[in-house]
Structures are given as structure tokens and as C-alpha cells.
Design a protein around this motif. Sequence first.
Motif, PDB file in Angstrom:
ATOM      1  N   UNK A  98     -22.667  15.251 -19.918  1.00 55.50           N
ATOM      2  CA  UNK A  98     -21.334  15.654 -20.370  1.00 55.50           C
ATOM      3  C   UNK A  98     -20.625  16.482 -19.309  1.00 55.50           C
ATOM      4  N   UNK A  99     -19.351  16.185 -19.113  1.00 57.94           N
ATOM      5  CA  UNK A  99     -18.462  17.003 -18.290  1.00 57.94           C
ATOM      6  C   UNK A  99     -17.678  17.878 -19.255  1.00 57.94           C
ATOM      7  N   UNK A 100     -17.974  19.177 -19.273  1.00 58.74           N
ATOM      8  CA  UNK A 100     -17.341  20.073 -20.237  1.00 58.74           C
ATOM      9  C   UNK A 100     -15.932  20.448 -19.787  1.00 58.74           C
ATOM     10  N   UNK A 101     -15.077  20.732 -20.774  1.00 56.35           N
ATOM     11  CA  UNK A 101     -13.739  21.184 -20.432  1.00 56.35           C
ATOM     12  C   UNK A 101     -13.785  22.613 -19.922  1.00 56.35           C
ATOM     13  N   UNK A 102     -12.835  22.950 -19.057  1.00 56.86           N
ATOM     14  CA  UNK A 102     -12.733  24.267 -18.428  1.00 56.86           C
ATOM     15  C   UNK A 102     -13.953  24.541 -17.562  1.00 56.86           C
ATOM     16  N   UNK A 103     -13.944  23.960 -16.369  1.00 58.87           N
ATOM     17  CA  UNK A 103     -15.086  24.064 -15.472  1.00 58.87           C
ATOM     18  C   UNK A 103     -15.401  25.496 -15.073  1.00 58.87           C
ATOM     19  N   UNK A 104     -14.384  26.368 -15.025  1.00 58.43           N
ATOM     20  CA  UNK A 104     -14.633  27.747 -14.583  1.00 58.43           C
ATOM     21  C   UNK A 104     -15.569  28.469 -15.545  1.00 58.43           C
ATOM     22  N   UNK A 105     -15.401  28.255 -16.847  1.00 63.33           N
ATOM     23  CA  UNK A 105     -16.277  28.906 -17.818  1.00 63.33           C
ATOM     24  C   UNK A 105     -17.573  28.131 -18.028  1.00 63.33           C
ATOM     25  N   UNK A 106     -17.581  26.836 -17.740  1.00 61.63           N
ATOM     26  CA  UNK A 106     -18.789  26.033 -17.921  1.00 61.63           C
ATOM     27  C   UNK A 106     -19.807  26.296 -16.813  1.00 61.63           C
ATOM     28  N   UNK A 107     -19.334  26.664 -15.624  1.00 60.52           N
ATOM     29  CA  UNK A 107     -20.235  26.957 -14.511  1.00 60.52           C
ATOM     30  C   UNK A 107     -20.658  28.422 -14.547  1.00 60.52           C
ATOM     31  N   UNK A 108     -21.865  28.694 -14.092  1.00 63.21           N
ATOM     32  CA  UNK A 108     -22.388  30.060 -14.069  1.00 63.21           C
ATOM     33  C   UNK A 108     -21.770  30.815 -12.888  1.00 63.21           C
ATOM     34  N   UNK A 109     -21.041  31.898 -13.137  1.00 64.53           N
ATOM     35  CA  UNK A 109     -20.325  32.572 -12.045  1.00 64.53           C
ATOM     36  C   UNK A 109     -21.218  33.310 -11.057  1.00 64.53           C
ATOM     37  N   UNK A 110     -22.476  33.605 -11.416  1.00 63.55           N
ATOM     38  CA  UNK A 110     -23.338  34.405 -10.538  1.00 63.55           C
ATOM     39  C   UNK A 110     -24.324  33.542  -9.743  1.00 63.55           C
ATOM     40  N   UNK A 111     -24.252  32.224  -9.904  1.00 64.87           N
ATOM     41  CA  UNK A 111     -25.091  31.317  -9.127  1.00 64.87           C
ATOM     42  C   UNK A 111     -24.211  30.439  -8.246  1.00 64.87           C
ATOM     43  N   UNK A 112     -24.687  30.133  -7.056  1.00 64.64           N
ATOM     44  CA  UNK A 112     -23.926  29.235  -6.201  1.00 64.64           C
ATOM     45  C   UNK A 112     -23.882  27.846  -6.820  1.00 64.64           C
ATOM     46  N   UNK A 113     -22.901  27.081  -6.387  1.00 68.03           N
ATOM     47  CA  UNK A 113     -22.783  25.707  -6.862  1.00 68.03           C
ATOM     48  C   UNK A 113     -24.029  24.910  -6.490  1.00 68.03           C
ATOM     49  N   UNK A 114     -24.564  25.170  -5.300  1.00 67.02           N
ATOM     50  CA  UNK A 114     -25.769  24.464  -4.877  1.00 67.02           C
ATOM     51  C   UNK A 114     -26.959  24.756  -5.767  1.00 67.02           C
ATOM     52  N   UNK A 115     -27.111  26.022  -6.177  1.00 62.97           N
ATOM     53  CA  UNK A 115     -28.212  26.378  -7.070  1.00 62.97           C
ATOM     54  C   UNK A 115     -28.091  25.639  -8.402  1.00 62.97           C
ATOM     55  N   UNK A 116     -26.853  25.554  -8.921  1.00 59.53           N
ATOM     56  CA  UNK A 116     -26.651  24.926 -10.228  1.00 59.53           C
ATOM     57  C   UNK A 116     -26.856  23.410 -10.160  1.00 59.53           C
ATOM     58  N   UNK A 117     -26.445  22.796  -9.065  1.00 56.50           N
ATOM     59  CA  UNK A 117     -26.659  21.356  -8.919  1.00 56.50           C
ATOM     60  C   UNK A 117     -28.128  21.030  -8.654  1.00 56.50           C
TER      61      UNK A 117
END
Length: 334
Positions: free
Chosen positions: A99-118
Motif C-alpha cells: 500500500x502507498x499511504x496518503x500523506x507521505x510525510x506522516x507515513x514515513x518515519x522522520x527519525x530514520x533515513x529513507x535508505x534505512x526505511x527502504x
Amino acid sequence: MSADTSPLLEVDDLCVEFRTRRGTIRAVNGLSYTLREGETLALLGESGSGKSVAAQAVMGLLDTPPAHITRGAVRLRGEDLLSVPPERHRAVRGTRISMVFQDALTALNPVLTVGDQLSEMFRVHRGTGRKAALARAVALMDRVRIPAAARRVHDYPHQFSGGMRQRVMIAMALALDPEVVIADEPTTALDVTVQAQIMRLLEQLQDETRMGLLLITHDLGVVAEAADRITVMYAGRTVESARAEDLYTRPGHPYTRGLLDSVPRLDRMGKPLVPISGAPPLPSSVPTGCAFHPRCPRAEPRCAGEAPPYQTLSPAGHRSACHFAEEVHRAPVG
């Protein structure tokens, strides 16, 4: 899009309730649809119609109170995900359906890098080592056209623009090559140029992978460009379903016609828009009979007391839940 006519995802008579101290709220009431390989199905309706709740039920994200799935089936290639053990549903989530959630800013963890989350997707689901997982994260970012991916993989979500964050969310959804992707308002709060880029990206990725795409939106413009078929929801119910071209040229429900009439058109320049009167009902107080009748210009006394049956309007499977579906379907648009 697809020559394969066998269902990839089937949602059958899905009902979702929220049991609160103030009473029971039925957010989804008898939703049914099918999605095929390589196809884009749009779930269309105003805010509060139950679209996102239905998607969360399909994903298995409503397994704790006050949410209760009271009826229905969600079959992925024939396997009912609502009847399997929770661990089986978790195993499917992300790997076969994502699922691609709406509002990506709140769906992504702000304290982890994008690379860590992927890269977490590969470490958790594939057992990939940290270095190899980060390399796959870079490859994913390249795949969704994020410039300088090898450098930006170390950035945090707030360092990306809205359009780039949405691309990160799409990359996360596609990480494990799922068969079905649910995109919940993927273009909300983006300007029209970025909207077009995101939808073009989804279409290109779909052509590459043959994934089924369930597009949840209230944006009729996005639906017109992207969808093969459309299911229209109102107050938690399906009120109309059809091929996109059929629904836009000959809608069979007054609600759908009202949505189309409220969109600005070049051939009606200088003429006032025709909005739908009133507001959608609260899920806690859905009217009896046809839920749309308080706002419907065609409403008659029977609409308040008798729920309309689904009627088939064409051999192509155009269906509508309205007592006057045939008359609405025959009336000219515009």
C-alpha cells in the motif's frame, strides 16, 4: 490493459464496523469488487465514504478493536486473507500486496533515513544483509526516478519535496515486487504537474510488472486518465461500478452524475457549476433506504424506505444501485 480475465484480488460483501461507547459505526457496508492482473481499478467517492477503511481491511490493518470486520471475504488469487491466521496475513502484506499511504510525510518515519526505511523491507522479509539491502534501496530509488539516489539514500524524509516523498512511498510499496498495490490518494496535496508525473510513474511501473493497481481517490481527473474500471462508493456502500469510459459517458447513478456535473469543463465556460447539495452523512447516522436520497434531485418517497437493488445496465457489467438507474443511464450527460 490485461488479457488475463481471472481475478487477482476479489473483495466480496466486505463489512467493517467500529464499536465505540457511543454506538456502532458501520464504515463499510457490503463492498464488492474484483481486480485483475495489469488492471487499474479506481475506488471513487467523497471523503468519509469508506474508501481508506476498506483498503486497510484488505491489508489486514484492522485486526484490533474498536475495528471489526463482520462479514465478507478478501481473496488474493483465491486465498481468503480474512480466514487465514494473522501471521499468514502479515506474511502476505508487503510481499504480495502492498500500500502507498496518503500523506507521505506522516507515513514515513522522520527519525530514520529513507535508505534505512527502504532497506528494512529486504532485511526483514528477505534476510538480506545491511550493505546489500542498502544497495537494493538505492536501486529502488533509481527505479522510481529519484535523482542522485546513491547520495539521497542517506537523507531524511523532511529533506525531500512532496513529490519525491511520494516516490519514496511508491518505492517502498514496490520493494518486494507485490502482485497488488493499493495507492491511497497518491496525488493529494501535490501540484498538477507533479500529480501527472506520479501517475505516469505508476503506469510505467505497472507496465513493467503487470501488477494490479487499486487507486483510491476523489479526484475525477486522475481517475479519467488512469483507471480501466471504476467502483463508486457512498456512505460505505457501492453505488455504481463500470468501465471508466462507460461511467464517464453514461453514468447510471445520480450521485455519480452529480460528481461529474460538479467538475469544471471547457465546453461549459461561463456557466455556473452544479454542485451536489448537502453533505455526505456521518457514518454513525446513515439514512435508511438509499443513503443518497436526502441529496438526490430524483428522490421519491420509496427511496427513503427501500434500499435499491443493484441493476445491470449493460453487457459490459455496468451496474448501479438506484431505483431509477435505467432513466439516469439513458439521460444525456452535460
